[in-house]
Write a protein that holds these residues in place. Structure first.
Motif, short mmCIF file in Angstrom:
data_model
loop_
_atom_site.label_atom_id
_atom_site.label_comp_id
_atom_site.label_asym_id
_atom_site.label_seq_id
_atom_site.Cartn_x
_atom_site.Cartn_y
_atom_site.Cartn_z
N GLN A 94 -2.24 13.06 3.90
CA GLN A 94 -1.95 12.47 5.21
C GLN A 94 -2.17 10.96 5.11
O GLN A 94 -3.24 10.51 4.70
CB GLN A 94 -2.83 13.05 6.30
CG GLN A 94 -2.45 12.59 7.70
CD GLN A 94 -3.10 13.40 8.80
OE1 GLN A 94 -3.94 14.25 8.55
NE2 GLN A 94 -2.73 13.13 10.03
N ALA A 95 -1.15 10.21 5.47
CA ALA A 95 -1.19 8.75 5.35
C ALA A 95 -1.25 8.10 6.72
O ALA A 95 -0.62 8.57 7.68
CB ALA A 95 0.03 8.26 4.58
N PHE A 96 -1.99 6.98 6.78
CA PHE A 96 -2.12 6.23 8.02
C PHE A 96 -1.77 4.77 7.76
O PHE A 96 -2.39 4.11 6.93
CB PHE A 96 -3.56 6.32 8.55
CG PHE A 96 -3.99 7.71 8.92
CD1 PHE A 96 -3.79 8.22 10.19
CD2 PHE A 96 -4.59 8.53 7.96
CE1 PHE A 96 -4.19 9.51 10.52
CE2 PHE A 96 -5.00 9.81 8.28
CZ PHE A 96 -4.79 10.30 9.57
N ALA A 97 -0.77 4.28 8.48
CA ALA A 97 -0.40 2.87 8.42
C ALA A 97 -1.14 2.16 9.55
O ALA A 97 -0.91 2.43 10.72
CB ALA A 97 1.11 2.70 8.58
N ASP B 251 0.82 -1.22 0.00
CA ASP B 251 0.00 0.00 0.00
C ASP B 251 0.85 1.27 0.00
O ASP B 251 0.30 2.38 0.03
CB ASP B 251 -0.92 0.02 1.23
CG ASP B 251 -1.92 -1.12 1.25
OD1 ASP B 251 -2.41 -1.47 0.17
OD2 ASP B 251 -2.19 -1.66 2.33
N GLU B 252 2.17 1.12 -0.02
CA GLU B 252 3.05 2.29 0.10
C GLU B 252 2.80 3.32 -0.98
O GLU B 252 2.82 4.53 -0.72
CB GLU B 252 4.52 1.84 0.06
CG GLU B 252 4.98 1.11 1.31
CD GLU B 252 6.43 0.68 1.23
OE1 GLU B 252 7.12 1.12 0.26
OE2 GLU B 252 6.87 -0.09 2.09
N ASP B 253 2.55 2.88 -2.20
CA ASP B 253 2.34 3.83 -3.30
C ASP B 253 1.11 4.69 -3.03
O ASP B 253 1.15 5.92 -3.20
CB ASP B 253 2.18 3.07 -4.62
CG ASP B 253 2.15 4.01 -5.81
OD1 ASP B 253 3.22 4.48 -6.24
OD2 ASP B 253 1.04 4.30 -6.31
N LEU B 254 0.02 4.07 -2.60
CA LEU B 254 -1.19 4.82 -2.30
C LEU B 254 -0.98 5.77 -1.14
O LEU B 254 -1.40 6.94 -1.18
CB LEU B 254 -2.34 3.85 -1.98
CG LEU B 254 -3.67 4.47 -1.57
CD1 LEU B 254 -4.23 5.32 -2.70
CD2 LEU B 254 -4.66 3.39 -1.17
N LEU B 255 -0.31 5.31 -0.10
CA LEU B 255 -0.07 6.15 1.06
C LEU B 255 0.81 7.36 0.71
O LEU B 255 0.62 8.45 1.24
CB LEU B 255 0.59 5.34 2.18
CG LEU B 255 -0.26 4.20 2.77
CD1 LEU B 255 0.57 3.37 3.74
CD2 LEU B 255 -1.49 4.75 3.48
N SER B 256 1.74 7.14 -0.20
CA SER B 256 2.71 8.20 -0.53
C SER B 256 2.09 9.35 -1.31
O SER B 256 2.66 10.44 -1.34
CB SER B 256 3.89 7.62 -1.32
OG SER B 256 3.47 7.19 -2.60
#
Length: 237
Positions: free
Chosen positions: A212-215, A203-208
């Protein structure tokens, strides 16, 4: 050279950018992986042979260990075994699977977060590599505004061929699928990904690409990446 400036009235007339909140499904909105759980569901009901179960297990091992594996392989294994069923029967199987297995795995934090973003005025979107029939049930349960999920190919009679249609909605394809959906439903240039939620390193591409990204309850690889990128880590039970 004089620089023209927008008047307050003109600034107010400019349309606001639509804020989109994107939620992953497996491991984020629910506790567990719908694909593996669906294989177990099919096997327990005699709809999946031991040989196919072994092949799916081997695919899962490669996926977990980050070894080379084709994303469509697992989906095609499952749908190949369902080819003898009509599309309506497949839909009914998936709806029953959702109600019997997945319905008790929803994380309350995810339900609350979708509600909170909607109250803020965000367009909420579910993005998942799972099958569309399952994702449609999930979208209703979560209360999101839209969804993108993996489609399976159908023949001229509407029956499933066993092949993936297009690309599996996983990894960078999630970002591309979100962009296609947003451009189609909201209009090009009118939106931005304000928030994104994911649990897996894929999911890193979407989060990047989000503001604001949430893991969410991330594995080691994503937790390490989140620390590097200063993403918020949410430990949802």
């Amino acid at each position: 050279m004089a620089v023209s400036r927008a008047t307050p009235a003109a600034a107010q007339a400019m349309p606001a950018i639509i804020q989109v909140a994107v939620f992953d499904y497996d491991g984020t909105a629910i506790n567990g992986q719908s694909g593996a759980l669906f294989a177990r569901y099919l096997f327990a009901r005699g709809l999946l042979s031991p040989l196919r179960a072994l092949r799916l297990g081997w695919w899962g091992i490669r996926y977990v260990l980050h070894l080379p594996c084709r994303q469509g392989e697992a989906r095609e294994q499952i749908f190949d075994t369902l080819r003898e069923h009509s599309s309506q029967e497949v839909k009914e199987i998936m709806c029953d699977f959702h109600d019997q297995v997945l319905s008790r795995r929803y994380r309350q934090e995810a339900l609350n977060e979708v509600r909170r973003r909607k109250e803020e005025g965000c367009v909420t979107l579910l993005v998942s590599a799972t099958f569309r029939d399952i994702a449609e049930q999930a979208a209703r349960r979560l209360g999101v505004d839209g969804l993108v999920a993996t489609d399976m190919e159908r023949d001229a009679q509407g029956n499933y061929t066993g092949n993936v249609e297009g690309a599996v909605v996983a990894g960078p394809e999630k970002t591309r699928a979100v962009r296609r959906w947003a451009n189609e439903h909201l209009g090009p240039g009118t939106w931005e990904i304000a928030y994104s939620y994911g649990d897996h390193h894929s999911d890193e591409d979407l989060l990047s690409v989000s503001k604001q990204a949430f893991a969410v309850s991330p594995g080691k690889a994503l937790r390490r990446k989140a620390k590097q990128m200063n993403w918020v880590v949410l430990d949802w039970s």
